[in-house]
Design an enzyme around this catalytic site. Structure first.
Site, PDB file in Angstrom:
ATOM      1  N   ARG A 285      35.873  30.980  68.680  1.00  0.00           N
ATOM      2  CA  ARG A 285      36.454  29.745  68.142  1.00  0.00           C
ATOM      3  C   ARG A 285      36.806  28.761  69.249  1.00  0.00           C
ATOM      4  O   ARG A 285      36.825  27.561  69.044  1.00  0.00           O
ATOM      5  CB  ARG A 285      37.725  30.079  67.359  1.00  0.00           C
ATOM      6  CG  ARG A 285      37.433  30.766  66.062  1.00  0.00           C
ATOM      7  CD  ARG A 285      38.650  30.866  65.223  1.00  0.00           C
ATOM      8  NE  ARG A 285      39.691  31.644  65.877  1.00  0.00           N
ATOM      9  CZ  ARG A 285      40.712  32.190  65.246  1.00  0.00           C
ATOM     10  NH1 ARG A 285      40.833  32.030  63.952  1.00  0.00           N
ATOM     11  NH2 ARG A 285      41.616  32.886  65.893  1.00  0.00           N
TER      12      ARG A 285
ATOM     13  N   ASP B 119      45.094  54.271  64.937  1.00  0.00           N
ATOM     14  CA  ASP B 119      44.600  53.798  66.237  1.00  0.00           C
ATOM     15  C   ASP B 119      43.901  54.901  67.035  1.00  0.00           C
ATOM     16  O   ASP B 119      42.891  54.641  67.681  1.00  0.00           O
ATOM     17  CB  ASP B 119      45.794  53.258  67.048  1.00  0.00           C
ATOM     18  CG  ASP B 119      45.356  52.529  68.308  1.00  0.00           C
ATOM     19  OD1 ASP B 119      44.430  51.715  68.222  1.00  0.00           O
ATOM     20  OD2 ASP B 119      45.938  52.794  69.387  1.00  0.00           O
TER      21      ASP B 119
ATOM     22  N   HIS C 224      39.276  58.667  67.729  1.00  0.00           N
ATOM     23  CA  HIS C 224      39.094  59.389  68.997  1.00  0.00           C
ATOM     24  C   HIS C 224      39.429  60.883  68.895  1.00  0.00           C
ATOM     25  O   HIS C 224      38.647  61.735  69.294  1.00  0.00           O
ATOM     26  CB  HIS C 224      39.955  58.770  70.098  1.00  0.00           C
ATOM     27  CG  HIS C 224      39.795  57.272  70.222  1.00  0.00           C
ATOM     28  ND1 HIS C 224      38.599  56.647  70.016  1.00  0.00           N
ATOM     29  CD2 HIS C 224      40.673  56.288  70.537  1.00  0.00           C
ATOM     30  CE1 HIS C 224      38.750  55.341  70.197  1.00  0.00           C
ATOM     31  NE2 HIS C 224      40.003  55.102  70.504  1.00  0.00           N
TER      32      HIS C 224
END
Ligand code: NDP
Ligand code: BG6
Length: 505
Positions: free
Chosen positions: A66, A257, A262
């Site tokens: 942007r 997260d 992971h």
């Protein structure tokens, strides 16, 4: 253990040259090119690949963001932000282009297609296109749909030299339902073989080495099961706090997260059955199978308060910028996972991850059973340590194996020894960033180190009940661990119940 003897392991065969398939002309389109991921990970990875001679000869990057920038402004911004090597930079800079766009404006995707065609027409050759979603996850669905609708990201067969692929960054949805919807959108736009869901842990050297270690050595497979393994501990501890990502982290928390992607990726590689072939789909089938058999059987959450990390006083999570005063977001979690299959029934896999713990450390520790009977005379209170095999993912990537031996001299004294293998010492290279491996794999069409839709959904199925319960019930007296400690005391109870303890070094 302080009196552990360390025995270095030697490597007697050095690897040959990297074995990547040659990559033809290619354009990388980074959507979100003015953001943090681009300057911290993607451009540095491209520079390293260029330095190693691994980028295609005809390669260019179209950054989309942007921010109002022209090509020159984008190049200068990246040069400064990455602290690029002045010898390499002049080779990459002329290949970088930029397009300022608001993606939520209807015609923006047509502008991407136009600019791409113009840039590609100048080069002539047939080329591949790789789109990288380095954008806020909320705009992934419209972006994928827009790219497909405009023709910029066409459906292609696997053998087409004008290949078109898309890398979708994590988080891949925020729940099973949202991940399924994102999968639906992506698969409506392009074929599964064009979709690359990234989990950068899969690009880490030791994580890839897990496959070689388990399946290129015959001595471990016979003991890799419930008859010989007492438990497995997977730790991903971080010394950093939430840094500048509080807005994202407040919504995500540690389970979305770190666990959904992971930690469960590490679990799946540790626990999966041997694939029949070293081939992407065969490996991904086994990973999905083991995740489908995994469930959480006990979890503890935590949030850091103020404390001291590496000698420095740091604020608590609730004092961080852009974090709500009474935030219930967990920054630490420990889970006991069970895998319901013949190999692993009743073997606990303890997973934990947290921010503001004492050190950065990611490892998988496989602890074997203690001998069933001990014939040696031991002093009162003396115990023999169990054998532990540790895959150190970071830092200082390597392997270690602990075992017991006799201390020389008269009498019978037993001591622990640790056999150590360090990548750094054996191969002399520093930490190799996972994004380099993953970008290159994707350009080569190699999807083994990326997540397939079924694994992503299986991982959400595992963590969703924990997230839902924690979001329903108020947190237990947050903050409940001091920054710089190893997490809340309750997490100890989770593992001591199994007759084990956390490996806090
Ligand atoms: P940033 O917020 O730093 O950057 C986001 C980028 O997207 C900026 O270029 C921003 O442009 C652009 N953008 C946002 N909204 C729009 C829109 N509506 N139209 C066009 N462009 C838009 O995020 P990060 O770079 O940190 O993260 C990007 C993605 O990568 C996220 O999904 C994140 O979860 C993931 N990720 C990031 C990691 C990291 O280390 N940063 C690690 C792992 C994953 P502008 O700057 O002009 O607002
Ligand atoms: C990211 C998480 O995926 O992984 C971050 O969003 C975390 O919160 C990071 O810090 C850890 O990655 P690494 O490679 O530093 O272990």
């Amino acid at each position: 253990m302080s009196d552990t003897i360390t025995l270095p392991m030697q490597v007697d065969r050095l690897p040959g040259a990297p074995t990547h398939r040659p990559i033809g002309p290619c354009t990388l389109v980074i959507l979100g090119a003015s953001g943090d991921l681009t300057r911290r990970k993607l451009i540095p990875a491209l520079l390293h690949l260029l330095g190693d001679g691994l980028l295609p000869d005809d390669f260019m990057v179209l950054g989309v963001g942007r921010k109002q920038l022209d090509d020159a402004g984008f190049r200068e911004e990246q040069r400064v932000a990455t602290g690029a090597d002045p010898k390499l930079w002049p080779r990459l800079a002329p290949q970088l282009f930029y397009l300022t766009l608001e993606l939520d404006v209807p015609d923006s995707f047509a502008l991407i297609a136009e600019r791409l065609e113009a840039l590609e027409a100048e080069r002539g050759a047939e080329r591949g296109r790789l789109f990288y979603l380095a954008l806020p996850p909320s705009v992934y669905p419209e972006t994928i749909e827009g790219l497909a609708r405009s023709g910029a990201l066409p459906r292609r067969t696997q053998s087409d030299p004008r290949w078109a692929r898309i890398i979708i960054e994590k988080p891949f949805g925020s729940s099973l339902a949202t991940a399924m919807e994102l999968n639906r959108v992506a698969r409506a736009a392009v074929a599964e073989h064009q979709i690359f869901r990234i989990d950068h842990y899969l690009g880490k050297e030791t994580v890839q080495n897990l496959l070689v270690f388990r399946f290129a050595n015959a001595i471990f497979e016979p003991v890799w099961n419930r008859h010989h393994i007492h438990h497995v501990q997977i730790t991903a501890s971080e010394a950093i706090g939430v840094e500048h990502r509080a807005r994202y982290y407040e919504e995500a928390g540690v389970v979305r997260d770190m666990f959904q992607n992971h930690l469960l990726s590490l679990l799946s590689l540790t626990a999966m059955e041997p694939p029949a072939r070293f081939q992407s789909e065969a490996v991904r089938d086994e990973k999905a199978k083991v995740l489908n058999a995994t469930r959480v059987d006990g979890a503890v959450r935590g949030q850091y308060g103020p404390g001291v990390v590496a000698g420095e006083q740091v604020p608590g999570y609730r004092e961080e910028e852009e974090v709500a005063n009474g935030s219930p977001t967990p920054t630490y979690a420990a889970m006991r996972c069970l895998i319901d299959n013949w190999r692993w029934q009743d073997v606990p896999f303890f997973l934990r991850s947290g921010k503001r713990l004492p050190q950065r450390l990611t490892e998988i520790a496989v602890q074997f059973h203690s001998p069933p009977h001990l014939m040696f005379p031991l002093e009162k209170g003396e115990r023999i340590a169990a054998n532990v095999l540790v895959f150190r993912v970071q830092p200082d990537e390597g392997l270690s194996l602990c075992f017991e031996l006799k201390v020389p001299g008269s009498g019978m004294r037993i001591s622990s020894a640790r056999m150590e293998f360090s990548y750094q010492e054996a191969f002399g290279s520093g930490e190799h960033d996972a994004y380099e491996t993953l970008l290159l794999d994707c350009m080569a069409g190699e999807s083994m180190l990326f997540l397939r839709n079924d694994s992503t959904e299986a991982a959400w199925r595992i963590v969703d009940p924990v997230i839902e319960q924690w979001e329903r019930e108020p947190p237990p007296g947050f903050p409940n661990y001091a920054a710089g400690s190893w997490g809340p005391a309750e997490a100890d109870g989770l593992i001591t119940a199994a007759g084990a303890s956390w490996r806090n070094s």
